[in-house]
Design a protein around this motif. Sequence first.
Motif, PDB file in Angstrom:
ATOM      1  N   GLY A 115       0.177   4.249  -9.715  1.00 10.64           N
ATOM      2  CA  GLY A 115       0.651   3.145  -8.672  1.00 10.64           C
ATOM      3  C   GLY A 115       2.134   2.794  -8.891  1.00 10.64           C
ATOM      4  N   GLY A 116       2.390   2.557 -10.068  1.00 13.27           N
ATOM      5  CA  GLY A 116       3.852   2.268 -10.173  1.00 13.27           C
ATOM      6  C   GLY A 116       4.865   3.321  -9.702  1.00 13.27           C
ATOM      7  N   ASN A 128      -0.594  -4.098  -5.840  1.00 13.48           N
ATOM      8  CA  ASN A 128      -1.609  -2.991  -6.498  1.00 13.48           C
ATOM      9  C   ASN A 128      -1.188  -2.626  -7.680  1.00 13.48           C
ATOM     10  OD1 ASN A 128      -3.359  -3.120  -4.267  1.00 13.48           O
ATOM     11  ND2 ASN A 128      -2.156  -1.772  -3.085  1.00 13.48           N
ATOM     12  N   LEU A 129      -0.247  -3.497  -8.475  1.00 13.99           N
ATOM     13  CA  LEU A 129       0.496  -2.989  -9.830  1.00 13.99           C
ATOM     14  C   LEU A 129      -0.197  -3.742 -10.995  1.00 13.99           C
ATOM     15  CD1 LEU A 129       3.935  -2.019  -8.654  1.00 13.99           C
ATOM     16  CD2 LEU A 129       1.955  -0.608  -8.511  1.00 13.99           C
ATOM     17  N   ASP A 130       0.007  -2.977 -12.113  1.00 11.82           N
ATOM     18  CA  ASP A 130      -0.440  -3.857 -13.170  1.00 11.82           C
ATOM     19  C   ASP A 130       0.862  -4.744 -13.686  1.00 11.82           C
ATOM     20  OD1 ASP A 130       1.291  -2.350 -14.878  1.00 11.82           O
ATOM     21  OD2 ASP A 130      -0.414  -0.717 -15.078  1.00 11.82           O
ATOM     22  N   PRO A 131       0.584  -5.650 -14.658  1.00 12.17           N
ATOM     23  CA  PRO A 131       1.858  -6.440 -15.088  1.00 12.17           C
ATOM     24  C   PRO A 131       3.041  -5.725 -15.440  1.00 12.17           C
ATOM     25  CG  PRO A 131      -0.051  -7.468 -16.037  1.00 12.17           C
ATOM     26  CD  PRO A 131      -0.545  -6.172 -15.155  1.00 12.17           C
ATOM     27  N   ASP A 190       0.856  -1.196  -0.072  1.00  8.53           N
ATOM     28  CA  ASP A 190      -0.139  -0.022   0.045  1.00  8.53           C
ATOM     29  C   ASP A 190       0.847   1.234  -0.124  1.00  8.53           C
ATOM     30  OD1 ASP A 190       1.154  -0.365   2.439  1.00  8.53           O
ATOM     31  OD2 ASP A 190      -0.862  -0.269   3.568  1.00  8.53           O
ATOM     32  N   PHE A 191       2.230   1.073  -0.420  1.00  3.91           N
ATOM     33  CA  PHE A 191       3.050   2.397  -0.554  1.00  3.91           C
ATOM     34  C   PHE A 191       3.513   3.004   0.676  1.00  3.91           C
ATOM     35  CE2 PHE A 191       0.395   2.449  -4.509  1.00  3.91           C
ATOM     36  CZ  PHE A 191       0.878   1.265  -5.163  1.00  3.91           C
ATOM     37  N   ARG A 192       2.176   3.506   1.495  1.00  4.15           N
ATOM     38  CA  ARG A 192       2.421   4.150   2.853  1.00  4.15           C
ATOM     39  C   ARG A 192       3.351   5.494   2.613  1.00  4.15           C
ATOM     40  NH1 ARG A 192       3.200  -0.762   7.273  1.00  4.15           N
ATOM     41  NH2 ARG A 192       1.762  -1.980   6.379  1.00  4.15           N
ATOM     42  N   LEU A 193       2.872   6.233   1.640  1.00  6.04           N
ATOM     43  CA  LEU A 193       3.637   7.438   1.474  1.00  6.04           C
ATOM     44  C   LEU A 193       2.849   8.665   2.121  1.00  6.04           C
ATOM     45  CD1 LEU A 193       4.150   7.287  -2.381  1.00  6.04           C
ATOM     46  CD2 LEU A 193       5.541   6.852  -0.781  1.00  6.04           C
ATOM     47  N   LEU A 194       3.503   9.682   2.650  1.00  5.71           N
ATOM     48  CA  LEU A 194       2.963  10.767   3.191  1.00  5.71           C
ATOM     49  C   LEU A 194       2.179  11.877   2.215  1.00  5.71           C
ATOM     50  CD1 LEU A 194       6.111  11.445   5.285  1.00  5.71           C
ATOM     51  CD2 LEU A 194       3.919  10.429   5.999  1.00  5.71           C
ATOM     52  N   LYS A 195       0.876  11.734   2.091  1.00  5.28           N
ATOM     53  CA  LYS A 195       0.200  12.394   1.047  1.00  5.28           C
ATOM     54  C   LYS A 195       0.173  13.658   1.023  1.00  5.28           C
ATOM     55  CE  LYS A 195      -3.468   8.916   0.977  1.00  5.28           C
ATOM     56  NZ  LYS A 195      -2.860   8.091   1.849  1.00  5.28           N
ATOM     57  N   ASP A 196       0.688  14.685   1.989  1.00  4.52           N
ATOM     58  CA  ASP A 196       0.884  16.003   1.950  1.00  4.52           C
ATOM     59  C   ASP A 196       2.371  16.550   1.869  1.00  4.52           C
ATOM     60  OD1 ASP A 196       1.740  14.942   4.513  1.00  4.52           O
ATOM     61  OD2 ASP A 196       1.190  16.606   5.612  1.00  4.52           O
ATOM     62  N   GLU A 242       8.432  -4.018 -13.916  1.00  6.55           N
ATOM     63  CA  GLU A 242       9.621  -2.798 -13.442  1.00  6.55           C
ATOM     64  C   GLU A 242      10.063  -2.878 -12.222  1.00  6.55           C
ATOM     65  OE1 GLU A 242       7.881   0.642 -15.259  1.00  6.55           O
ATOM     66  OE2 GLU A 242       8.057   0.039 -17.444  1.00  6.55           O
ATOM     67  N   ILE A 243       8.989  -2.857 -11.173  1.00  4.94           N
ATOM     68  CA  ILE A 243       9.557  -2.856 -10.090  1.00  4.94           C
ATOM     69  C   ILE A 243      10.562  -3.938  -9.532  1.00  4.94           C
ATOM     70  CG2 ILE A 243       8.687  -3.257  -7.568  1.00  4.94           C
ATOM     71  CD1 ILE A 243       8.271  -0.391  -8.531  1.00  4.94           C
ATOM     72  N   MET A 244      10.177  -5.200 -10.201  1.00  5.25           N
ATOM     73  CA  MET A 244      10.923  -6.262  -9.699  1.00  5.25           C
ATOM     74  C   MET A 244      12.450  -6.175 -10.401  1.00  5.25           C
ATOM     75  SD  MET A 244       9.297  -7.852  -7.754  1.00  5.25           S
ATOM     76  CE  MET A 244      10.429  -9.065  -7.423  1.00  5.25           C
ATOM     77  N   GLU A 245      12.376  -5.511 -11.601  1.00  4.71           N
ATOM     78  CA  GLU A 245      13.942  -5.198 -12.354  1.00  4.71           C
ATOM     79  C   GLU A 245      14.675  -4.359 -11.580  1.00  4.71           C
ATOM     80  OE1 GLU A 245      12.769  -3.890 -16.072  1.00  4.71           O
ATOM     81  OE2 GLU A 245      12.283  -5.768 -17.057  1.00  4.71           O
ATOM     82  N   LEU A 246      14.059  -3.141 -10.741  1.00  6.03           N
ATOM     83  CA  LEU A 246      14.665  -2.466  -9.798  1.00  6.03           C
ATOM     84  C   LEU A 246      15.176  -3.019  -8.674  1.00  6.03           C
ATOM     85  CD1 LEU A 246      12.629   0.921  -9.709  1.00  6.03           C
ATOM     86  CD2 LEU A 246      15.280   0.864 -10.016  1.00  6.03           C
TER      87      LEU A 246
END
Length: 227
Positions: free
Chosen positions: A141-142, A168-171, A88-94, A176-180
């Motif tokens: 999302g990515g 929560n990501l598309d294929p 769920d990323f858990r970013l600070l929205k503000d 790309e996240i896994m490559e990172l």
Amino acid sequence: MITFENVTKIYEKGTQPAVDNISLNIEKGEFVFIVGNSGSGKTTMIEMMLKELSPTSGEITVNGQQLNKLKSGKIAKYRRGIGCVFQDFRLLKDRNVYENVAFAQRVIEKPNRMIKKRVPEVLTLVGLADKYRSYPRELSGGEQQRVALARALVNRPDILLADEPTGNLDPKNSEEIMELLDEINQRGTTVVVVTHNREIVDKMQKRVIRLKKGVIIGDEKGGYIED
């Protein structure tokens, strides 16, 4: 780097162990997938590595520290050596991208000159150098997961734990996240990924620890493999 010795975790209201007498060793620089159905104990293992949970019995050693003997006042410092990425990323929205990543450095009181140097470096690594002023709501999302990954990496952790990082990501973004993560691993960081994504596990061909009802039922290099 990470060792479980006869580790069992039983929750207060549970009758069945969430993790049942697990022993394993993850070496420095490894890339490991932990897979299994819901309720198999995957997230419990991650939470114990983070010292968010303590085992009912057995010993866990991470980066030379015996977690059973780690005093509460030392937990925050211990966690500085571990980067975490969640579904769920858990970013600070503000806060914008730069400040979301810088936050991890401010928490450990890094000087501003170091923050100004390190944050752009890690944003470049995850391909978001041009998005530093954007807010989470303006990102896909990515891209949000890339920010979360940058934040996890900014303090140069020895270990990166990723709990369903592509959930929560598309294929395309998942790949790309896994490559990172693979690139980060090749730079020397030990990477442990909890996932349900069989396609990614099959494609990556890394070490796979398979859990079922809290027990390790497989530990080998290769694909997901059905029970």
